[in-house]
Design a protein around this motif. Structure first.
Motif, PDB file in Angstrom:
ATOM      1  N   ASN A   1       0.818  -1.210   0.000  1.00  0.00           N
ATOM      2  CA  ASN A   1       0.000   0.000   0.000  1.00  0.00           C
ATOM      3  C   ASN A   1       0.854   1.263   0.000  1.00  0.00           C
ATOM      4  O   ASN A   1       0.568   2.226  -0.718  1.00  0.00           O
ATOM      5  N   THR A   2       1.896   1.277   0.807  1.00  0.00           N
ATOM      6  CA  THR A   2       2.775   2.445   0.892  1.00  0.00           C
ATOM      7  C   THR A   2       3.572   2.622  -0.393  1.00  0.00           C
ATOM      8  O   THR A   2       3.727   3.744  -0.886  1.00  0.00           O
ATOM      9  N   ASP A   3       4.058   1.527  -0.966  1.00  0.00           N
ATOM     10  CA  ASP A   3       4.796   1.576  -2.232  1.00  0.00           C
ATOM     11  C   ASP A   3       3.905   2.162  -3.317  1.00  0.00           C
ATOM     12  O   ASP A   3       4.325   3.035  -4.088  1.00  0.00           O
TER      13      ASP A   3
ATOM     14  N   PHE B   1      14.608  10.514  -5.567  1.00  0.00           N
ATOM     15  CA  PHE B   1      15.017  11.457  -4.536  1.00  0.00           C
ATOM     16  C   PHE B   1      15.760  10.677  -3.458  1.00  0.00           C
ATOM     17  O   PHE B   1      15.652   9.458  -3.378  1.00  0.00           O
ATOM     18  N   THR B   2      16.544  11.419  -2.675  1.00  0.00           N
ATOM     19  CA  THR B   2      17.308  10.798  -1.598  1.00  0.00           C
ATOM     20  C   THR B   2      16.798  11.331  -0.269  1.00  0.00           C
ATOM     21  O   THR B   2      16.550  12.525  -0.121  1.00  0.00           O
ATOM     22  N   ARG B   3      16.628  10.427   0.671  1.00  0.00           N
ATOM     23  CA  ARG B   3      16.183  10.815   2.008  1.00  0.00           C
ATOM     24  C   ARG B   3      16.888   9.922   3.021  1.00  0.00           C
ATOM     25  O   ARG B   3      16.869   8.707   2.906  1.00  0.00           O
ATOM     26  N   SER B   4      17.550  10.565   3.984  1.00  0.00           N
ATOM     27  CA  SER B   4      18.228   9.851   5.072  1.00  0.00           C
ATOM     28  C   SER B   4      19.188   8.785   4.549  1.00  0.00           C
ATOM     29  O   SER B   4      19.219   7.650   5.045  1.00  0.00           O
ATOM     30  N   GLY B   5      19.945   9.137   3.508  1.00  0.00           N
ATOM     31  CA  GLY B   5      20.940   8.211   2.978  1.00  0.00           C
ATOM     32  C   GLY B   5      20.389   7.098   2.107  1.00  0.00           C
ATOM     33  O   GLY B   5      21.101   6.156   1.784  1.00  0.00           O
TER      34      GLY B   5
ATOM     35  N   LEU C   1      11.651   5.592  -9.135  1.00  0.00           N
ATOM     36  CA  LEU C   1      10.570   4.886  -9.832  1.00  0.00           C
ATOM     37  C   LEU C   1      11.172   3.845 -10.752  1.00  0.00           C
ATOM     38  O   LEU C   1      12.159   4.104 -11.437  1.00  0.00           O
ATOM     39  N   THR C   2      10.557   2.704 -10.764  1.00  0.00           N
ATOM     40  CA  THR C   2      10.981   1.655 -11.676  1.00  0.00           C
ATOM     41  C   THR C   2       9.730   0.971 -12.209  1.00  0.00           C
ATOM     42  O   THR C   2       8.750   0.808 -11.481  1.00  0.00           O
TER      43      THR C   2
ATOM     44  N   LYS D   1       3.769  -2.640 -13.861  1.00  0.00           N
ATOM     45  CA  LYS D   1       3.660  -2.306 -12.448  1.00  0.00           C
ATOM     46  C   LYS D   1       4.768  -1.319 -12.137  1.00  0.00           C
ATOM     47  O   LYS D   1       5.941  -1.596 -12.350  1.00  0.00           O
ATOM     48  N   THR D   2       4.399  -0.167 -11.637  1.00  0.00           N
ATOM     49  CA  THR D   2       5.371   0.839 -11.231  1.00  0.00           C
ATOM     50  C   THR D   2       5.508   0.764  -9.724  1.00  0.00           C
ATOM     51  O   THR D   2       4.518   0.735  -9.004  1.00  0.00           O
ATOM     52  N   SER D   3       6.740   0.679  -9.269  1.00  0.00           N
ATOM     53  CA  SER D   3       6.985   0.626  -7.833  1.00  0.00           C
ATOM     54  C   SER D   3       8.219   1.458  -7.524  1.00  0.00           C
ATOM     55  O   SER D   3       8.841   2.022  -8.410  1.00  0.00           O
ATOM     56  N   VAL D   4       8.571   1.532  -6.278  1.00  0.00           N
ATOM     57  CA  VAL D   4       9.701   2.323  -5.834  1.00  0.00           C
ATOM     58  C   VAL D   4      10.823   1.382  -5.427  1.00  0.00           C
ATOM     59  O   VAL D   4      10.638   0.520  -4.563  1.00  0.00           O
ATOM     60  N   GLY D   5      11.996   1.519  -6.041  1.00  0.00           N
ATOM     61  CA  GLY D   5      13.177   0.766  -5.640  1.00  0.00           C
ATOM     62  C   GLY D   5      13.887   1.528  -4.533  1.00  0.00           C
ATOM     63  O   GLY D   5      13.823   2.751  -4.471  1.00  0.00           O
ATOM     64  N   VAL D   6      14.537   0.813  -3.638  1.00  0.00           N
ATOM     65  CA  VAL D   6      15.213   1.429  -2.513  1.00  0.00           C
ATOM     66  C   VAL D   6      16.627   0.862  -2.418  1.00  0.00           C
ATOM     67  O   VAL D   6      16.826  -0.348  -2.510  1.00  0.00           O
ATOM     68  N   ARG D   7      17.613   1.741  -2.259  1.00  0.00           N
ATOM     69  CA  ARG D   7      18.980   1.285  -2.039  1.00  0.00           C
ATOM     70  C   ARG D   7      19.745   2.339  -1.253  1.00  0.00           C
ATOM     71  O   ARG D   7      19.419   3.516  -1.296  1.00  0.00           O
TER      72      ARG D   7
END
Length: 142
Positions: free
Chosen positions: A40-42, A57-61, A66-67, A132-138
C-alpha cells in the motif's frame, strides 16, 4: 531417569513446542500484515512520485526511484493452450509443469519489442500483460 522426571521434561518440551508454533503463526500473520502495508505504501509513494514527475530522490541516505517492470502471466483458462503454442513456436524451453512468471514476463517483453511494441497475434488472449510501477530502494554511497 525416573518416570516423573521424564514426564516433567516431556511436558516442558511439549509446552515449549506449542509456544514456538504459536509464535511462528503470530509472526507469519505479522509478516503478511507488513507486506500488505509495504504494498500500500509503495503504491501511494509511486503514485505521488509519478504525479509530481519525480523520478528519484534521496532521504536519510536512501535513494528512492521509480521503476517499471513488465509482467506477464498465463490466463488461467488458457494455460494449456499457451504451453502448446509456445512449444509449436519453438519456445518449449519456457514450458515445464508451469511457466516461470519472470521468464514469461521477460519473454513477452522481448516478443513485444520485436513486434513494434505490440503483443504478437499468436499470444493474444493467452497472456495478460500489465506494467507495475513501484519504488526501488537502495543505500546511497557516502
Amino acid at each position: 531417569m525416573e518416570v516423573k522426571a521424564i514426564e516433567d521434561k516431556m511436558f516442558k518440551l511439549a509446552d515449549r513446542l506449542r509456544e514456538l508454533k504459536e509464535a511462528k503463526k503470530q509472526a507469519e500473520r505479522q509478516v503478511k500484515d507488513i507486506n500488505t502495508e509495504i504494498d500500500n505504501t509503495d503504491y501511494a509513494l509511486s503514485e505521488l512520485m509519478a504525479e509530481s514527475e519525480t523520478q528519484n530522490f534521496t532521504r536519510s541516505g536512501t535513494m528512492f526511484f521509480l521503476t517499471t517492470t513488465t509482467r506477464a502471466s498465463a490466463l488461467s483458462e488458457k494455460k494449456t493452450e499457451l504451453y502448446e503454442v509456445l512449444k509449436e513456436k519453438g519456445f518449449g524451453d519456457l514450458v515445464y509443469e508451469t511457466v516461470n512468471a519472470n521468464s514469461l514476463s521477460a519473454f513477452v517483453k522481448e516478443q513485444t519489442s520485436e513486434n513494434e511494441d505490440l503483443l504478437p497475434d499468436w499470444l493474444e488472449g493467452l497472456v495478460k500483460v500489465f506494467e507495475k510501477t513501484s519504488v526501488g530502494v537502495r543505500k546511497t554511497a557516502k
